[in-house]
Design an enzyme around this catalytic site. Structure first.
Site, PDB file in Angstrom:
ATOM      1  N   THR A   1       0.826  -1.209   0.000  1.00  0.00           N
ATOM      2  CA  THR A   1       0.000   0.000   0.000  1.00  0.00           C
ATOM      3  C   THR A   1       0.865   1.265   0.000  1.00  0.00           C
ATOM      4  O   THR A   1       1.996   1.247   0.505  1.00  0.00           O
ATOM      5  CB  THR A   1      -0.900  -0.005   1.262  1.00  0.00           C
ATOM      6  OG1 THR A   1      -1.471   1.286   1.433  1.00  0.00           O
ATOM      7  CG2 THR A   1      -0.105  -0.321   2.535  1.00  0.00           C
ATOM      8  N   ASP A   2       0.298   2.346  -0.517  1.00  0.00           N
ATOM      9  CA  ASP A   2       1.017   3.637  -0.490  1.00  0.00           C
ATOM     10  C   ASP A   2       1.187   4.143   0.945  1.00  0.00           C
ATOM     11  O   ASP A   2       2.020   5.018   1.204  1.00  0.00           O
ATOM     12  CB  ASP A   2       0.281   4.678  -1.351  1.00  0.00           C
ATOM     13  CG  ASP A   2      -1.116   5.017  -0.858  1.00  0.00           C
ATOM     14  OD1 ASP A   2      -1.664   4.295   0.008  1.00  0.00           O
ATOM     15  OD2 ASP A   2      -1.690   6.016  -1.356  1.00  0.00           O
ATOM     16  N   GLU A   3       0.408   3.577   1.896  1.00  0.00           N
ATOM     17  CA  GLU A   3       0.489   4.067   3.282  1.00  0.00           C
ATOM     18  C   GLU A   3       1.845   3.794   3.919  1.00  0.00           C
ATOM     19  O   GLU A   3       2.181   4.386   4.947  1.00  0.00           O
ATOM     20  CB  GLU A   3      -0.632   3.465   4.136  1.00  0.00           C
ATOM     21  CG  GLU A   3      -1.996   3.826   3.599  1.00  0.00           C
ATOM     22  CD  GLU A   3      -3.126   3.724   4.616  1.00  0.00           C
ATOM     23  OE1 GLU A   3      -2.870   3.553   5.810  1.00  0.00           O
ATOM     24  OE2 GLU A   3      -4.281   3.823   4.173  1.00  0.00           O
TER      25      GLU A   3
ATOM     26  N   TYR B 113      -1.051  -0.461  11.291  1.00  0.00           N
ATOM     27  CA  TYR B 113      -1.348  -1.149  10.022  1.00  0.00           C
ATOM     28  C   TYR B 113      -0.225  -0.916   9.008  1.00  0.00           C
ATOM     29  O   TYR B 113       0.347  -1.864   8.459  1.00  0.00           O
ATOM     30  CB  TYR B 113      -2.693  -0.659   9.442  1.00  0.00           C
ATOM     31  CG  TYR B 113      -2.844  -0.961   7.964  1.00  0.00           C
ATOM     32  CD1 TYR B 113      -3.034  -2.275   7.523  1.00  0.00           C
ATOM     33  CD2 TYR B 113      -2.774   0.059   6.996  1.00  0.00           C
ATOM     34  CE1 TYR B 113      -3.151  -2.566   6.161  1.00  0.00           C
ATOM     35  CE2 TYR B 113      -2.890  -0.221   5.643  1.00  0.00           C
ATOM     36  CZ  TYR B 113      -3.081  -1.538   5.230  1.00  0.00           C
ATOM     37  OH  TYR B 113      -3.186  -1.819   3.891  1.00  0.00           O
TER      38      TYR B 113
ATOM     39  N   LYS C   7       2.602  -3.448   7.209  1.00  0.00           N
ATOM     40  CA  LYS C   7       2.747  -3.641   5.759  1.00  0.00           C
ATOM     41  C   LYS C   7       4.180  -3.290   5.324  1.00  0.00           C
ATOM     42  O   LYS C   7       4.766  -3.968   4.476  1.00  0.00           O
ATOM     43  CB  LYS C   7       1.738  -2.771   4.994  1.00  0.00           C
ATOM     44  CG  LYS C   7       0.272  -3.153   5.184  1.00  0.00           C
ATOM     45  CD  LYS C   7      -0.089  -4.512   4.597  1.00  0.00           C
ATOM     46  CE  LYS C   7      -0.117  -4.532   3.095  1.00  0.00           C
ATOM     47  NZ  LYS C   7      -0.622  -5.849   2.583  1.00  0.00           N
TER      48      LYS C   7
ATOM     49  N   GLY D 185      -2.767   9.858  14.691  1.00  0.00           N
ATOM     50  CA  GLY D 185      -1.717   9.618  13.680  1.00  0.00           C
ATOM     51  C   GLY D 185      -2.231   9.713  12.257  1.00  0.00           C
ATOM     52  O   GLY D 185      -1.604   9.189  11.339  1.00  0.00           O
TER      53      GLY D 185
HETATM   54  P1  NAD Z   1     -10.009  -6.917   3.124  1.00  0.00           P
HETATM   55  O1  NAD Z   1      -9.870  -6.642   4.587  1.00  0.00           O
HETATM   56  O2  NAD Z   1     -11.283  -6.612   2.439  1.00  0.00           O
HETATM   57  O3  NAD Z   1      -9.681  -8.463   2.854  1.00  0.00           O
HETATM   58  C1  NAD Z   1      -8.666  -9.158   3.501  1.00  0.00           C
HETATM   59  C2  NAD Z   1      -8.892 -10.656   3.275  1.00  0.00           C
HETATM   60  O4  NAD Z   1      -7.803 -11.375   3.884  1.00  0.00           O
HETATM   61  C3  NAD Z   1     -10.178 -11.205   3.915  1.00  0.00           C
HETATM   62  O5  NAD Z   1     -10.845 -12.052   3.010  1.00  0.00           O
HETATM   63  C4  NAD Z   1      -9.666 -11.990   5.136  1.00  0.00           C
HETATM   64  O6  NAD Z   1     -10.514 -13.072   5.484  1.00  0.00           O
HETATM   65  C5  NAD Z   1      -8.320 -12.466   4.624  1.00  0.00           C
HETATM   66  N1  NAD Z   1      -7.382 -12.767   5.713  1.00  0.00           N
HETATM   67  C6  NAD Z   1      -7.097 -11.985   6.803  1.00  0.00           C
HETATM   68  N2  NAD Z   1      -6.202 -12.609   7.588  1.00  0.00           N
HETATM   69  C7  NAD Z   1      -5.899 -13.786   6.986  1.00  0.00           C
HETATM   70  C8  NAD Z   1      -5.022 -14.843   7.305  1.00  0.00           C
HETATM   71  N3  NAD Z   1      -4.278 -14.831   8.431  1.00  0.00           N
HETATM   72  N4  NAD Z   1      -4.939 -15.908   6.466  1.00  0.00           N
HETATM   73  C9  NAD Z   1      -5.698 -15.951   5.332  1.00  0.00           C
HETATM   74  N5  NAD Z   1      -6.562 -14.975   4.990  1.00  0.00           N
HETATM   75  C10 NAD Z   1      -6.647 -13.893   5.805  1.00  0.00           C
HETATM   76  O7  NAD Z   1      -8.793  -6.152   2.455  1.00  0.00           O
HETATM   77  P2  NAD Z   1      -8.687  -5.441   1.019  1.00  0.00           P
HETATM   78  O8  NAD Z   1      -9.117  -4.032   1.139  1.00  0.00           O
HETATM   79  O9  NAD Z   1      -9.257  -6.319  -0.003  1.00  0.00           O
HETATM   80  O10 NAD Z   1      -7.096  -5.407   0.855  1.00  0.00           O
HETATM   81  C11 NAD Z   1      -6.399  -6.523   0.315  1.00  0.00           C
HETATM   82  C12 NAD Z   1      -4.898  -6.239   0.329  1.00  0.00           C
HETATM   83  O11 NAD Z   1      -4.624  -5.063  -0.427  1.00  0.00           O
HETATM   84  C13 NAD Z   1      -4.329  -5.994   1.723  1.00  0.00           C
HETATM   85  O12 NAD Z   1      -3.065  -6.615   1.790  1.00  0.00           O
HETATM   86  C14 NAD Z   1      -4.193  -4.479   1.809  1.00  0.00           C
HETATM   87  O13 NAD Z   1      -3.127  -4.125   2.665  1.00  0.00           O
HETATM   88  C15 NAD Z   1      -3.891  -4.131   0.362  1.00  0.00           C
HETATM   89  N6  NAD Z   1      -4.318  -2.790  -0.074  1.00  0.00           N
HETATM   90  C16 NAD Z   1      -5.597  -2.372   0.126  1.00  0.00           C
HETATM   91  C17 NAD Z   1      -6.001  -1.115  -0.341  1.00  0.00           C
HETATM   92  C18 NAD Z   1      -7.421  -0.615  -0.164  1.00  0.00           C
HETATM   93  O14 NAD Z   1      -7.692   0.547  -0.482  1.00  0.00           O
HETATM   94  N7  NAD Z   1      -8.350  -1.416   0.298  1.00  0.00           N
HETATM   95  C19 NAD Z   1      -5.065  -0.285  -0.982  1.00  0.00           C
HETATM   96  C20 NAD Z   1      -3.760  -0.740  -1.172  1.00  0.00           C
HETATM   97  C21 NAD Z   1      -3.402  -1.991  -0.718  1.00  0.00           C
HETATM   98  O1  TDX Z   2     -15.525   7.001   9.446  1.00  0.00           O
HETATM   99  C1  TDX Z   2     -14.556   7.432   8.808  1.00  0.00           C
HETATM  100  N1  TDX Z   2     -14.383   8.782   8.706  1.00  0.00           N
HETATM  101  C2  TDX Z   2     -13.332   9.352   8.052  1.00  0.00           C
HETATM  102  O2  TDX Z   2     -13.205  10.582   7.986  1.00  0.00           O
HETATM  103  C3  TDX Z   2     -13.592   6.561   8.193  1.00  0.00           C
HETATM  104  C4  TDX Z   2     -13.737   5.067   8.275  1.00  0.00           C
HETATM  105  C5  TDX Z   2     -12.544   7.152   7.517  1.00  0.00           C
HETATM  106  N2  TDX Z   2     -12.401   8.499   7.477  1.00  0.00           N
HETATM  107  C6  TDX Z   2     -11.249   9.074   6.739  1.00  0.00           C
HETATM  108  C7  TDX Z   2      -9.909   8.498   7.148  1.00  0.00           C
HETATM  109  C8  TDX Z   2      -9.116   8.580   5.861  1.00  0.00           C
HETATM  110  O3  TDX Z   2      -8.541   9.868   5.726  1.00  0.00           O
HETATM  111  O4  TDX Z   2     -11.414   8.716   5.358  1.00  0.00           O
HETATM  112  C9  TDX Z   2     -10.155   8.391   4.757  1.00  0.00           C
HETATM  113  C10 TDX Z   2     -10.226   6.965   4.216  1.00  0.00           C
HETATM  114  O5  TDX Z   2     -10.318   6.096   5.333  1.00  0.00           O
HETATM  115  P1  TDX Z   2     -10.349   4.500   5.158  1.00  0.00           P
HETATM  116  O6  TDX Z   2     -11.456   4.137   4.216  1.00  0.00           O
HETATM  117  O7  TDX Z   2     -10.310   3.899   6.518  1.00  0.00           O
HETATM  118  O8  TDX Z   2      -8.991   4.235   4.348  1.00  0.00           O
HETATM  119  P2  TDX Z   2      -7.461   4.538   4.693  1.00  0.00           P
HETATM  120  O9  TDX Z   2      -7.220   4.694   6.133  1.00  0.00           O
HETATM  121  O10 TDX Z   2      -7.019   5.668   3.798  1.00  0.00           O
HETATM  122  O11 TDX Z   2      -6.772   3.144   4.197  1.00  0.00           O
HETATM  123  C11 TDX Z   2      -7.238   2.480   3.013  1.00  0.00           C
HETATM  124  O12 TDX Z   2      -6.394   2.722   1.914  1.00  0.00           O
HETATM  125  C12 TDX Z   2      -5.113   2.161   1.927  1.00  0.00           C
HETATM  126  C13 TDX Z   2      -7.339   0.970   3.251  1.00  0.00           C
HETATM  127  O13 TDX Z   2      -8.179   0.727   4.358  1.00  0.00           O
HETATM  128  C14 TDX Z   2      -5.982   0.358   3.453  1.00  0.00           C
HETATM  129  O14 TDX Z   2      -6.093  -1.069   3.582  1.00  0.00           O
HETATM  130  C15 TDX Z   2      -5.121   0.685   2.256  1.00  0.00           C
HETATM  131  O15 TDX Z   2      -3.811   0.229   2.461  1.00  0.00           O
END
Ligand code: NAD
Ligand code: TDX
Length: 343
Positions: free
Chosen positions: A124-126, A149, A153, A274
């Site tokens: 992730t970019d985070e 988190y 990562k 944070g």
């Molecule tokens: P999500 O939370 O929707 O899904 C995570 C999945 O992993 C779930 O199906 C969960 O059951 C499974 N899982 C968790 N722990 C496990 C374990 N110990 N063994 C096997 N399976 C397990 O997450 P997402 O948003 O789909 O993100 C997927 C990946 O992409 C993550 O690695 C996240 O860091 C990365 N990512 C997400 C975003 C975003 O915006 N959502 C952006 C950049 C990178």
């Molecule tokens: O209730 C809320 N109110 C609010 O203001 C929530 C849940 C979030 N926020 C803000 C926090 C962030 O600035 O919105 C922005 C987006 O929040 P999230 O959806 O929780 O995403 P973020 O924390 O940016 O992280 C997501 O993007 C990068 C994914 O959850 C990560 O898994 C991924 O790596």
């Protein structure tokens, strides 16, 4: 070609599996623990596909991994499995350390022993931290994670680098910005806003709402990952970003406008500890080297996404009536308590 997908029952993983089954002839095995975020309903339309199999299991279970790799002889691995919600990592970081770091290490070890041709770590970019003074994240930006988190990562990314350098495992890392689209768990901002608005509940906005995220439609991310599996160079990092950089407040207003719901639902609550101020990803490398292009316009994709949640009310209502509610009440009760807001 047999591909192991871990965490394929989550948001991005389930979209990715469907994309791969549609766009390639590859066979896919999905290993998922089915935590609160994993949902097999996300994959209902491919469960009868002969090129798809599901195995329930934990990536920290080395015995299970050993058996699985013996049974399937995987050519490639893509690791989505993770604890992915920043707010949950603030409440309790232990599961993040366990799955995101130890789980990645177990997978790397097993992949090494079996000599897989490619290991893609979905990062992730985070991991780069916050761009408080403008600019963009490039692949050379130093790691500076600010939440448990993102620290977990970043740790996994460093292990991946080490397995490439030390053991010669063909590892590639991608770092993508914020995804949105169908099947996103409603703890994340966009599905939270859509579903709360539809329920007439308050929309919690952290701090002043001026934090900027760089949004990408999930299928653009999936196509980038397919390209990296196909052509990405081992030992490299590829940034992926959608280029739609907006403040949380303007994003929330845009969704309320699409839904025809009033802005009075917006409720400012205490800030996330944070909280990163701004993300902006430079995807020049993946565009130049692998020819990746964004296929979805941000506004059109947002309309499409909102429409999906409207049409799939049963999907998110089943989630919101379950475990998610305990977490929601605990977390927002605390934030709202700081400002005396009743939920
Ligand atoms: P999500 O939370 O929707 O899904 C995570 C999945 O992993 C779930 O199906 C969960 O059951 C499974 N899982 C968790 N722990 C496990 C374990 N110990 N063994 C096997 N399976 C397990 O997450 P997402 O948003 O789909 O993100 C997927 C990946 O992409 C993550 O690695 C996240 O860091 C990365 N990512 C997400 C975003 C975003 O915006 N959502 C952006 C950049 C990178
Ligand atoms: O209730 C809320 N109110 C609010 O203001 C929530 C849940 C979030 N926020 C803000 C926090 C962030 O600035 O919105 C922005 C987006 O929040 P999230 O959806 O929780 O995403 P973020 O924390 O940016 O992280 C997501 O993007 C990068 C994914 O959850 C990560 O898994 C991924 O790596």
């Amino acid at each position: 070609m047999i591909l192991l997908v871990t965490g394929g029952a989550g948001f991005i993983g389930s979209n990715f599996i469907k994309h791969i089954l549609k766009e390639t002839g590859w066979r896919v095995v999905n290993l998922d623990k089915l935590t609160y975020a994993g949902n097999l309903e996300n994959l209902a339309d491919v469960e009868d596909n002969s090129r798809y199999s599901f195995v329930r299991g934990d990536i920290t279970d080395s015995e299970l991994l050993k058996d699985l790799f013996k049974h399937y002889d995987f050519n490639m691995v893509i690791n989505f499995a993770a604890e992915s919600h920043v707010d949950r990592s603030i409440e309790n970081s232990a599961p993040f350390i366990n799955t995101n770091i130890l789980g990645t290490q177990m997978l790397l070890d097993t992949a090494c022993k079996h000599g897989v041709k490619k290991f893609l770590q979905v990062s992730t970019d985070e991991v780069y931290g916050s761009l408080d003074d403008g600019g963009f994240f490039t692949e050379g930006t130093p790691l500076a994670p600010n939440s448990p988190y993102s620290a977990s990562k970043a740790s996994a990314d460093l292990l991946c680098r080490a397995y490439f350098k030390t053991h010669g495992l063909q590892v590639v890392i991608t770092r993508c910005s914020n995804n949105f689209g169908p099947y996103q768990f409603p703890e994340k901002l966009i599905p939270l806003v859509v579903t709360n608005a539809l329920e007439g509940r308050p929309i919690p906005v952290y701090g002043d709402g001026m934090n900027v995220r760089d949004w990408i439609y999930v299928l653009d991310h999936c196509e980038a990952l397919r390209l990296v599996l196909d052509k990405g160079r081992a030992g490299e990092i590829y940034n992926i970003g959608g280029g739609a950089r907006v403040t949380n407040l303007s994003l929330v207003k845009m969704i309320l406008d699409i839904l025809g719901k009033p802005e009075t639902l917006i409720t400012f609550v205490g800030d996330r500890p944070g909280h990163d101020r701004r993300y902006a990803v430079d995807p020049a490398k993946i565009m130049d080297e692998l020819g990746w292009r964004r296929g979805y316009d941000f506004k059109e994709a947002m309309h499409k996404t909102v429409a999906w949640y409207l049409e799939n009310e049963g999907w998110w209502r089943r989630i919101k009536s379950g475990e998610y509610l305990d977490y929601y009440n605990r977390w927002y009760g605390k934030l709202a308590g700081e400002k005396d807001i009743k939920w």
